[in-house]
Design a protein around this motif. Structure first.
Motif, PDB file in Angstrom:
ATOM      1  N   ALA A  85     -43.247   5.415  -2.574  1.00  0.00           N
ATOM      2  CA  ALA A  85     -44.145   5.488  -1.420  1.00  0.00           C
ATOM      3  C   ALA A  85     -45.332   6.404  -1.721  1.00  0.00           C
ATOM      4  O   ALA A  85     -46.470   6.107  -1.335  1.00  0.00           O
ATOM      5  N   ALA A  86     -45.085   7.493  -2.440  1.00  0.00           N
ATOM      6  CA  ALA A  86     -46.171   8.407  -2.811  1.00  0.00           C
ATOM      7  C   ALA A  86     -47.178   7.707  -3.712  1.00  0.00           C
ATOM      8  O   ALA A  86     -48.394   7.909  -3.579  1.00  0.00           O
ATOM      9  N   GLU A  87     -46.687   6.875  -4.618  1.00  0.00           N
ATOM     10  CA  GLU A  87     -47.593   6.117  -5.482  1.00  0.00           C
ATOM     11  C   GLU A  87     -48.438   5.152  -4.654  1.00  0.00           C
ATOM     12  O   GLU A  87     -49.653   5.052  -4.839  1.00  0.00           O
ATOM     13  N   ARG A  88     -47.794   4.469  -3.730  1.00  0.00           N
ATOM     14  CA  ARG A  88     -48.529   3.537  -2.859  1.00  0.00           C
ATOM     15  C   ARG A  88     -49.535   4.289  -1.991  1.00  0.00           C
ATOM     16  O   ARG A  88     -50.647   3.824  -1.770  1.00  0.00           O
ATOM     17  N   GLY A 107     -44.969  -3.196  -3.491  1.00  0.00           N
ATOM     18  CA  GLY A 107     -45.416  -3.336  -2.112  1.00  0.00           C
ATOM     19  C   GLY A 107     -46.904  -3.227  -1.898  1.00  0.00           C
ATOM     20  O   GLY A 107     -47.387  -3.381  -0.787  1.00  0.00           O
ATOM     21  N   GLY A 108     -47.671  -2.926  -2.937  1.00  0.00           N
ATOM     22  CA  GLY A 108     -49.116  -2.844  -2.801  1.00  0.00           C
ATOM     23  C   GLY A 108     -49.571  -1.587  -2.091  1.00  0.00           C
ATOM     24  O   GLY A 108     -48.785  -0.715  -1.736  1.00  0.00           O
ATOM     25  N   ALA A 109     -50.869  -1.510  -1.891  1.00  0.00           N
ATOM     26  CA  ALA A 109     -51.442  -0.373  -1.172  1.00  0.00           C
ATOM     27  C   ALA A 109     -50.877  -0.344   0.243  1.00  0.00           C
ATOM     28  O   ALA A 109     -50.522  -1.372   0.816  1.00  0.00           O
ATOM     29  N   MET A 110     -50.804   0.848   0.804  1.00  0.00           N
ATOM     30  CA  MET A 110     -50.253   1.006   2.150  1.00  0.00           C
ATOM     31  C   MET A 110     -51.242   0.514   3.209  1.00  0.00           C
ATOM     32  O   MET A 110     -52.452   0.633   3.040  1.00  0.00           O
ATOM     33  N   THR A 111     -50.696   0.010   4.275  1.00  0.00           N
ATOM     34  CA  THR A 111     -51.505  -0.283   5.448  1.00  0.00           C
ATOM     35  C   THR A 111     -51.850   1.043   6.116  1.00  0.00           C
ATOM     36  O   THR A 111     -51.207   2.069   5.835  1.00  0.00           O
ATOM     37  N   PRO A 112     -52.814   1.076   7.025  1.00  0.00           N
ATOM     38  CA  PRO A 112     -53.105   2.319   7.733  1.00  0.00           C
ATOM     39  C   PRO A 112     -51.872   2.884   8.454  1.00  0.00           C
ATOM     40  O   PRO A 112     -51.667   4.107   8.461  1.00  0.00           O
ATOM     41  N   ALA A 113     -51.040   2.022   9.014  1.00  0.00           N
ATOM     42  CA  ALA A 113     -49.834   2.498   9.712  1.00  0.00           C
ATOM     43  C   ALA A 113     -48.845   3.110   8.722  1.00  0.00           C
ATOM     44  O   ALA A 113     -48.237   4.148   9.002  1.00  0.00           O
ATOM     45  N   GLU A 114     -48.674   2.493   7.549  1.00  0.00           N
ATOM     46  CA  GLU A 114     -47.780   3.053   6.535  1.00  0.00           C
ATOM     47  C   GLU A 114     -48.302   4.390   6.015  1.00  0.00           C
ATOM     48  O   GLU A 114     -47.536   5.332   5.817  1.00  0.00           O
ATOM     49  N   ALA A 115     -49.617   4.477   5.807  1.00  0.00           N
ATOM     50  CA  ALA A 115     -50.209   5.731   5.332  1.00  0.00           C
ATOM     51  C   ALA A 115     -50.014   6.840   6.370  1.00  0.00           C
ATOM     52  O   ALA A 115     -49.689   7.978   6.012  1.00  0.00           O
ATOM     53  N   ALA A 116     -50.176   6.496   7.652  1.00  0.00           N
ATOM     54  CA  ALA A 116     -49.966   7.492   8.713  1.00  0.00           C
ATOM     55  C   ALA A 116     -48.510   7.935   8.744  1.00  0.00           C
ATOM     56  O   ALA A 116     -48.213   9.124   8.914  1.00  0.00           O
ATOM     57  N   TRP A 117     -47.579   6.988   8.549  1.00  0.00           N
ATOM     58  CA  TRP A 117     -46.156   7.339   8.473  1.00  0.00           C
ATOM     59  C   TRP A 117     -45.905   8.305   7.324  1.00  0.00           C
ATOM     60  O   TRP A 117     -45.228   9.320   7.474  1.00  0.00           O
ATOM     61  N   ALA A 154     -55.060   6.136  -0.692  1.00  0.00           N
ATOM     62  CA  ALA A 154     -55.939   7.268  -0.382  1.00  0.00           C
ATOM     63  C   ALA A 154     -56.999   7.492  -1.461  1.00  0.00           C
ATOM     64  O   ALA A 154     -58.101   7.941  -1.161  1.00  0.00           O
ATOM     65  N   SER A 155     -56.655   7.189  -2.711  1.00  0.00           N
ATOM     66  CA  SER A 155     -57.583   7.390  -3.840  1.00  0.00           C
ATOM     67  C   SER A 155     -57.543   6.159  -4.732  1.00  0.00           C
ATOM     68  O   SER A 155     -56.977   6.202  -5.825  1.00  0.00           O
ATOM     69  N   PRO A 156     -58.109   5.040  -4.275  1.00  0.00           N
ATOM     70  CA  PRO A 156     -57.955   3.787  -5.021  1.00  0.00           C
ATOM     71  C   PRO A 156     -58.490   3.824  -6.450  1.00  0.00           C
ATOM     72  O   PRO A 156     -58.028   3.072  -7.288  1.00  0.00           O
ATOM     73  N   GLY A 157     -59.417   4.732  -6.763  1.00  0.00           N
ATOM     74  CA  GLY A 157     -59.971   4.776  -8.113  1.00  0.00           C
ATOM     75  C   GLY A 157     -59.220   5.677  -9.059  1.00  0.00           C
ATOM     76  O   GLY A 157     -59.567   5.772 -10.224  1.00  0.00           O
ATOM     77  N   ARG A 158     -58.170   6.356  -8.579  1.00  0.00           N
ATOM     78  CA  ARG A 158     -57.459   7.298  -9.447  1.00  0.00           C
ATOM     79  C   ARG A 158     -56.761   6.559 -10.559  1.00  0.00           C
ATOM     80  O   ARG A 158     -56.223   5.474 -10.369  1.00  0.00           O
TER      81      ARG A 158
END
Length: 198
Positions: free
Chosen positions: A111-114, A137-147, A119-123
Motif C-alpha cells: 500500500a505504501a508503494e501504491r 493494484g495500480g496507483a491509489m484512488t483519492p479515497a484509498e490515498a486518504a485511507w 503522491a509522487s508519480p515521477g519518483r
C-alpha cells in the motif's frame, strides 16, 4: 501458513537464497524497449538483509521496523508467483510470532508503494519495483490515498517502502542472516503468546 518459531522463520529466510520475487523473470539490468530495467539484481535473501540493514541504520532503536524489513517479502516464497498477494501472505505468516505491528507493516509495504506512486508519480523505483504498483493494484484512488494517510503506521510503512526500494544493490555486504537471530528472538519473546524462540 503461520510461523510458530524463530527457527522456522530463520529456515524460511535462509530458503530465500537464490529465490526471486518473480521466479521466471530474467535477472539483468538491461533495459527492454520500454526503458525499465528487467528484474532485481539481488535475490530475496540479499534483499531482506539490505532492507533490514538500511532500517537499522535509519531507525536503530526500532527493532520491529527492522524485523518487518527483514521479513516483508517472505510471501514470495510461501506462494511463488503471487506478487499481488505476497504482502498479505507474509503478514499472516508472522503475526502470531512477531506481533501485530510487524505484521501490519509487512501488509502495508505494498500500500505504501501504491501511495508513493500516487503522491509522487515521477519518483524512481529500482528494478522490479517499477511495474509493481500496476500488478499490485495500480496507483491509489483519492479515497484509498486518504485511507492510507489516516493509517497510524503510514509513516513507518513509507520508511519501510523506501528502504525496500533502495535495498537492491548487487554485491553490497549487508551482513549475514545469523546476525538477526537475536533481534528476531527479542521481538518474538515480546509479542508471541508462547515466546516462541526455539
Amino acid at each position: 501458513m503461520e510461523l510458530r518459531s524463530v527457527e522456522e522463520l530463520m529456515d524460511l529466510l535462509y530458503a530465500c537464497r537464490g529465490a526471486w520475487d518473480i521466479p521466471d523473470l530474467p535477472r539483468s539490468r538491461s533495459r527492454p524497449s520500454g526503458g525499465i530495467p528487467v528484474g532485481d539484481p539481488v535475490d530475496l535473501h540479499d534483499h531482506a538483509l539490505q532492507t533490514a540493514a538500511l532500517l537499522r541504520r535509519g531507525r536503530p532503536s526500532d527493532k520491529e521496523l527492522q524485523v518487518a524489513g527483514l521479513v516483508h517479502d517472505i510471501g514470495h516464497l510461501l506462494r511463488p508467483g503471487d506478487d499481488a498477494g505476497h504482502a498479505d501472505r507474509a503478514a499472516d505468516a508472522v503475526r502470531g510470532l512477531l506481533g501485530e505491528r510487524v505484521s501490519r507493516l509487512v501488509r502495508l509495504h505494498v500500500a505504501a508503494e501504491r501511495y508513493l506512486a500516487t503522491a509522487s508519480p515521477g519518483r524512481g523505483l529500482s528494478g522490479q519495483s517499477a511495474p509493481a504498483p500496476r500488478v499490485q493494484g495500480g496507483a491509489m484512488t483519492p479515497a484509498e490515498a486518504a485511507w492510507f494517510e489516516r493509517e497510524p503506521l503510514a509513516e513507518d510503512a513509507i520508511t519501510l517502502r523506501q528502504a525496500d526500494d533502495a535495498a537492491r544493490v548487487a554485491g553490497l555486504d549487508a551482513g549475514v542472516l545469523e546476525d538477526w537471530r537475536t533481534v528476531l528472538e527479542l521481538v518474538a519473546t515480546q509479542h508471541s503468546p508462547l515466546g516462541a524462540v526455539d
